[in-house]
Design a protein around this motif. Structure first.
Motif, PDB file in Angstrom:
ATOM      1  N   VAL A 193       0.838  -1.204   0.000  1.00 42.94           N
ATOM      2  CA  VAL A 193       0.000   0.000   0.000  1.00 42.94           C
ATOM      3  C   VAL A 193       0.872   1.253   0.000  1.00 42.94           C
ATOM      4  CG1 VAL A 193      -1.644   1.356   1.361  1.00 42.94           C
ATOM      5  CG2 VAL A 193      -1.992  -1.112   1.066  1.00 42.94           C
ATOM      6  N   VAL A 194       1.883   1.282   0.832  1.00 44.76           N
ATOM      7  CA  VAL A 194       2.775   2.442   0.892  1.00 44.76           C
ATOM      8  C   VAL A 194       3.478   2.638  -0.443  1.00 44.76           C
ATOM      9  CG1 VAL A 194       4.871   3.361   1.960  1.00 44.76           C
ATOM     10  CG2 VAL A 194       3.092   2.322   3.386  1.00 44.76           C
ATOM     11  N   ALA A 195       3.925   1.558  -1.064  1.00 43.58           N
ATOM     12  CA  ALA A 195       4.624   1.672  -2.344  1.00 43.58           C
ATOM     13  C   ALA A 195       3.713   2.226  -3.432  1.00 43.58           C
ATOM     14  CB  ALA A 195       5.167   0.304  -2.760  1.00 43.58           C
ATOM     15  N   VAL A 196       2.470   1.765  -3.488  1.00 43.34           N
ATOM     16  CA  VAL A 196       1.528   2.286  -4.488  1.00 43.34           C
ATOM     17  C   VAL A 196       1.207   3.755  -4.202  1.00 43.34           C
ATOM     18  CG1 VAL A 196      -0.801   2.083  -5.445  1.00 43.34           C
ATOM     19  CG2 VAL A 196       0.532   0.027  -4.970  1.00 43.34           C
ATOM     20  N   ALA A 197       1.038   4.084  -2.931  1.00 46.62           N
ATOM     21  CA  ALA A 197       0.734   5.473  -2.575  1.00 46.62           C
ATOM     22  C   ALA A 197       1.872   6.399  -2.964  1.00 46.62           C
ATOM     23  CB  ALA A 197       0.446   5.576  -1.079  1.00 46.62           C
ATOM     24  N   GLU A 198       3.112   5.955  -2.820  1.00 43.42           N
ATOM     25  CA  GLU A 198       4.263   6.808  -3.103  1.00 43.42           C
ATOM     26  C   GLU A 198       4.607   6.873  -4.589  1.00 43.42           C
ATOM     27  OE1 GLU A 198       6.532   6.376   1.218  1.00 43.42           O
ATOM     28  OE2 GLU A 198       7.355   5.349  -0.532  1.00 43.42           O
ATOM     29  N   THR A 199       4.241   5.858  -5.341  1.00 40.33           N
ATOM     30  CA  THR A 199       4.547   5.860  -6.778  1.00 40.33           C
ATOM     31  C   THR A 199       3.344   6.219  -7.636  1.00 40.33           C
ATOM     32  OG1 THR A 199       4.051   3.502  -7.007  1.00 40.33           O
ATOM     33  CG2 THR A 199       6.336   4.112  -6.466  1.00 40.33           C
ATOM     34  N   PRO A 222     -12.320   0.373  -0.174  1.00 41.77           N
ATOM     35  CA  PRO A 222     -11.206   0.477  -1.138  1.00 41.77           C
ATOM     36  C   PRO A 222     -10.175   1.502  -0.658  1.00 41.77           C
ATOM     37  CG  PRO A 222     -13.102   1.684  -1.954  1.00 41.77           C
ATOM     38  CD  PRO A 222     -13.555   0.979  -0.695  1.00 41.77           C
ATOM     39  N   LEU A 223      -8.901   1.186  -0.851  1.00 41.76           N
ATOM     40  CA  LEU A 223      -7.825   2.101  -0.470  1.00 41.76           C
ATOM     41  C   LEU A 223      -7.384   2.979  -1.639  1.00 41.76           C
ATOM     42  CD1 LEU A 223      -5.660  -0.381   1.633  1.00 41.76           C
ATOM     43  CD2 LEU A 223      -7.307   1.313   2.463  1.00 41.76           C
ATOM     44  N   PHE A 224      -7.637   2.509  -2.870  1.00 43.60           N
ATOM     45  CA  PHE A 224      -7.217   3.253  -4.060  1.00 43.60           C
ATOM     46  C   PHE A 224      -8.368   3.358  -5.048  1.00 43.60           C
ATOM     47  CE2 PHE A 224      -3.334   1.252  -2.436  1.00 43.60           C
ATOM     48  CZ  PHE A 224      -2.506   2.360  -2.322  1.00 43.60           C
ATOM     49  N   ALA A 225      -8.426   4.515  -5.698  1.00 47.53           N
ATOM     50  CA  ALA A 225      -9.329   4.704  -6.826  1.00 47.53           C
ATOM     51  C   ALA A 225      -8.513   4.520  -8.086  1.00 47.53           C
ATOM     52  CB  ALA A 225      -9.957   6.098  -6.780  1.00 47.53           C
ATOM     53  N   ARG A 226      -8.841   3.512  -8.870  1.00 48.91           N
ATOM     54  CA  ARG A 226      -8.051   3.155 -10.033  1.00 48.91           C
ATOM     55  C   ARG A 226      -8.763   3.600 -11.305  1.00 48.91           C
ATOM     56  NH1 ARG A 226      -8.512  -0.660  -6.163  1.00 48.91           N
ATOM     57  NH2 ARG A 226      -6.710  -1.883  -5.474  1.00 48.91           N
ATOM     58  N   VAL A 230      -3.707   6.423 -10.346  1.00 50.69           N
ATOM     59  CA  VAL A 230      -4.092   5.731  -9.119  1.00 50.69           C
ATOM     60  C   VAL A 230      -3.996   6.743  -7.993  1.00 50.69           C
ATOM     61  CG1 VAL A 230      -3.518   3.884  -7.505  1.00 50.69           C
ATOM     62  CG2 VAL A 230      -3.215   3.531  -9.967  1.00 50.69           C
ATOM     63  N   ARG A 231      -5.054   6.895  -7.249  1.00 52.71           N
ATOM     64  CA  ARG A 231      -5.025   7.845  -6.140  1.00 52.71           C
ATOM     65  C   ARG A 231      -5.661   7.217  -4.910  1.00 52.71           C
ATOM     66  NH1 ARG A 231     -10.039   9.977  -5.531  1.00 52.71           N
ATOM     67  NH2 ARG A 231     -11.458   9.869  -7.328  1.00 52.71           N
ATOM     68  N   LEU A 232      -5.269   7.727  -3.757  1.00 51.13           N
ATOM     69  CA  LEU A 232      -5.827   7.233  -2.506  1.00 51.13           C
ATOM     70  C   LEU A 232      -7.274   7.666  -2.342  1.00 51.13           C
ATOM     71  CD1 LEU A 232      -2.811   8.017  -0.171  1.00 51.13           C
ATOM     72  CD2 LEU A 232      -3.727   5.732  -0.573  1.00 51.13           C
ATOM     73  N   THR A 233      -8.085   6.770  -1.835  1.00 48.07           N
ATOM     74  CA  THR A 233      -9.445   7.117  -1.432  1.00 48.07           C
ATOM     75  C   THR A 233      -9.390   7.733  -0.029  1.00 48.07           C
ATOM     76  OG1 THR A 233      -9.800   4.970  -0.404  1.00 48.07           O
ATOM     77  CG2 THR A 233     -10.344   5.171  -2.766  1.00 48.07           C
ATOM     78  N   PRO A 234     -10.497   8.265   0.474  1.00 53.11           N
ATOM     79  CA  PRO A 234     -10.489   8.727   1.877  1.00 53.11           C
ATOM     80  C   PRO A 234     -10.066   7.636   2.858  1.00 53.11           C
ATOM     81  CG  PRO A 234     -12.407   9.607   0.738  1.00 53.11           C
ATOM     82  CD  PRO A 234     -11.745   8.648  -0.220  1.00 53.11           C
ATOM     83  N   ALA A 235     -10.478   6.395   2.586  1.00 52.60           N
ATOM     84  CA  ALA A 235     -10.043   5.293   3.461  1.00 52.60           C
ATOM     85  C   ALA A 235      -8.536   5.089   3.357  1.00 52.60           C
ATOM     86  CB  ALA A 235     -10.790   4.008   3.084  1.00 52.60           C
ATOM     87  N   GLY A 236      -8.003   5.218   2.134  1.00 47.93           N
ATOM     88  CA  GLY A 236      -6.563   5.082   1.947  1.00 47.93           C
ATOM     89  C   GLY A 236      -5.790   6.181   2.641  1.00 47.93           C
ATOM     90  N   GLU A 237      -6.297   7.410   2.555  1.00 52.73           N
ATOM     91  CA  GLU A 237      -5.655   8.535   3.240  1.00 52.73           C
ATOM     92  C   GLU A 237      -5.616   8.299   4.739  1.00 52.73           C
ATOM     93  OE1 GLU A 237      -4.192  11.088   2.023  1.00 52.73           O
ATOM     94  OE2 GLU A 237      -4.945  11.449  -0.008  1.00 52.73           O
ATOM     95  N   ALA A 238      -6.684   7.711   5.291  1.00 50.77           N
ATOM     96  CA  ALA A 238      -6.729   7.446   6.726  1.00 50.77           C
ATOM     97  C   ALA A 238      -5.817   6.284   7.106  1.00 50.77           C
ATOM     98  CB  ALA A 238      -8.170   7.140   7.149  1.00 50.77           C
TER      99      ALA A 238
END
Length: 299
Positions: free
Chosen positions: A9-15, A46-50, A55-63
């Protein structure tokens, strides 16, 4: 929930990209995507909106992301502390340095650290003293080297004074004052100056000296590093002040005139580290620069 899923998750969020995240984590993309979908199913969100473009973080992903990073850091620290009890130093070491650090040969100390503890992974970056202090206090850096006015002291961090130094005036070789000896600040006050940004620790050293002398000056150029300052001086656009010890390690200053100033600014160099128990890698690095190892788990 597994630590490996958090790493993905961290890798997808950062890239912002599943393919690059998989490459970073040394797995095939399908395996990474499958593990993230499993985690999303477990969390119920969902953690990401694809989309096809991003690819971006959803509100759940941001949290989820800040706590995931903290969990990974805690797991890495736990492994490093456990290894230190049997004499093995590992983990990550993040070091911040001011561009004009002179009291310690940081790269030589890192070479010594790597020779002794090859499993330590190092990140190294430069920045102004105030930002580096803040980053150490917040845990973004493990250790940093600072240069502060003699009236200041690092706050919110553990620190050790390394050296005190006087600044010298640096001028173009054809400047009318380039051959002068033992000038005073009043002799330089009417010259245009190049200096670090207003409010920075590097700038405060000279600002305070002129204020104590009851003098004003014109800072015509503001720069963020000493190399650029040297270029401004070399072109005859301004004069500046730099630490005398730094000049011995600065090839970019070759050919410039250096003049001693009797009431010159001064600075103190510090090494700082976080107040809570430092990591084994931090303790090993502080030992490499000649300091006693600060308190922490046995290693």
């Amino acid at each position: 929930m597994e630590l490996q899923q958090m790493r993905y998750v961290v890798a997808v969020a950062e890239t912002s990209n599943f393919t690059r995240a998989a490459e970073r984590c040394h797995v095939v993309q399908s395996a990474l995507s499958h593990q993230i979908k499993r985690l999303e199913h477990e969390l119920g969100a969902p953690l990401f909106a694809r989309t096809s473009r991003q690819v971006r973080l959803t509100p759940a992903g941001e949290a989820f992301l800040p706590a995931a990073r903290q969990a990974l850091e805690a797991a890495e620290r736990a492994a490093a502390d456990a290894a230190a009890t049997v004499g093995e130093v590992r983990g990550r070491l993040s070091v911040g340095v001011i561009p004009t650090v002179a009291a310690v040969d940081v790269l030589a100390a890192l070479r010594d650290l790597r020779n002794r503890h090859p499993q330590v992974r190092v990140s190294l970056r430069t920045g102004p003293s105030d930002q580096l202090t803040s980053d150490v206090a917040s845990g973004q850096l493990d250790v940093a080297f600072l240069g502060l006015p003699s009236t200041a002291r690092p706050a919110g961090v553990s620190c050790h004074e390394l050296a005190r130094d006087r600044l010298v005036a640096v001028l173009a070789p054809d400047h009318p004052l380039s051959c002068a000896h033992d000038l005073d600040l009043v002799d330089l006050a009417k010259e245009p100056f190049v200096d670090f940004p207003y409010g920075s620790a590097g700038r405060a050293q000279t600002d305070q000296a002129f204020a104590r002398a009851g003098l004003g000056r014109d800072v015509a150029f503001e720069v963020t590093d000493a190399h650029l300052m040297a270029q401004v001086i070399r072109h005859g656009l301004a004069i500046g002040f730099l630490p005398s010890t730094y000049l011995r390690r600065a090839p970019e200053l070759g050919g410039l005139a250096v003049v001693t100033v009797t009431d010159a600014p001064s600075r103190v160099e510090y090494v700082v580290w976080s107040k809570p128990a430092p990591t084994p890698a931090t303790r090993a690095f502080l030992t490499a620069i000649g300091l006693p190892s600060p308190a922490g788990p046995p290693g």
